[in-house]
Design an enzyme around this catalytic site. Structure first.
Site, PDB file in Angstrom:
ATOM      1  CG  HIS A  87       5.274  -5.183   3.682  1.00 27.15           C
ATOM      2  ND1 HIS A  87       4.941  -6.369   4.314  1.00 27.15           N
ATOM      3  CD2 HIS A  87       6.446  -4.781   4.234  1.00 27.15           C
ATOM      4  CE1 HIS A  87       5.871  -6.657   5.202  1.00 27.15           C
ATOM      5  NE2 HIS A  87       6.786  -5.722   5.175  1.00 27.15           N
ATOM      6  CG  ASP A 123      -3.691  -6.904  -1.479  1.00 26.97           C
ATOM      7  OD1 ASP A 123      -3.213  -6.736  -2.617  1.00 26.97           O
ATOM      8  OD2 ASP A 123      -3.389  -7.887  -0.764  1.00 26.97           O
TER       9      ASP A 123
END
Length: 261
Positions: A86, A143
């Site tokens: 994702h 991230d």
């Protein structure tokens, strides 16, 4: 109720994260719908600029930890793969979007939410906006591209401070250090972002895409890489109808009318 609202006006597509009761934290469903929506926007020639914002009092609180811990406790492997499945693809779509992307940051932008703002081309913050990189507080590392985007915005030292200390940065401080481009009163945020996006949407959008391409090539390349990217992208722009229109408008002292190709 849709977790992602999509609105089109003036050549601008606005994405609104719509989980206000959870500060627009990312569920799997929201991540997947946002990724699909970004791909559609990139491919749609009628979309010439993009705005990202959040409903309610927050931009995006990052990962929905309630869903996350529930999956972890159930032994579901999904949380361990969400970065590659994702977040990484979302950031690639944002940075590679061949049209300008503006983050209209209302309230808190934390974790992956803040990272998506950093991956946008321009950031407008409401006065109540706060940016928080709290990955370390839950035993995680960066991230959603933050390790690449944030140091390029504010420098290695400040980025490291935000990551290690996990202290929020308010809108005015974010403006001072270059994290955002503009701070406006909260009640003016959405209108300001849309007006800027509409102005860009009416501009030479192919040139904007090539500017993004050139800056991305130079960000981690050599001088020769940058010069080659400039050569290639300038040649591409020089062949566009927009370039010929702009030159003719300049010579004839009139306003150019760009069509985006």
């Amino acid at each position: 109720m849709s977790e992602l609202l999509v609105d089109d006006a003036d050549g601008v597509r606005t994405f609104t994260f719509n989980r206000p009761e959870s500060f627009n934290a990312f569920t799997i469903a929201l991540k997947e719908s946002f990724l699909d929506a970004l791909k559609e926007a990139a491919a749609d020639a009628s979309v010439r600029a993009v705005v990202i914002t959040g409903a309610g009092r927050a931009f995006c609180a990052g990962q929905d930890l309630k869903e996350h811990i529930g999956l972890l406790q159930a032994g579901d492997p999904a949380p361990l793969h969400t970065v590659e499945k994702h977040y990484n693809p979302i950031v690639r779509e944002l940075i590679g979007m061949p049209k300008p992307v503006i983050a209209a940051v209302n309230g808190s932008a934390a974790g992956a939410g803040a990272s998506l703002a950093y991956a946008s081309d321009l950031r407008i913050a409401g006065k109540s906006a706060k940016f928080l990189m709290a990955f370390a507080n839950v035993g995680l590392t960066a991230d959603s591209g933050a390790s690449w985007t944030l140091p390029r915005l504010i420098g290695h030292g400040r980025a490291m401070e935000m990551m290690l200390l996990a202290q929020p940065v308010g809108a005015e401080e974010a403006l001072r250090v270059g994290m955002v481009n503009q701070v406006v009163p909260d009640e003016e945020l959405q209108e300001t972002a849309h007006l800027l996006a509409a102005k860009l949407a009416a501009g030479p959008t192919t040139a904007y895409a090539k500017i993004k391409e050139a800056l991305a090539a130079a960000a981690d390349g050599t001088l020769e890489d940058a010069l080659e990217a400039e050569r290639r992208t300038q040649a591409d722009c020089g062949a566009t109808e927009d370039h010929r229109e702009a030159v003719d408008a300049f010579v004839n002292k009139r306003a150019p009318k760009f069509i985006g190709r």
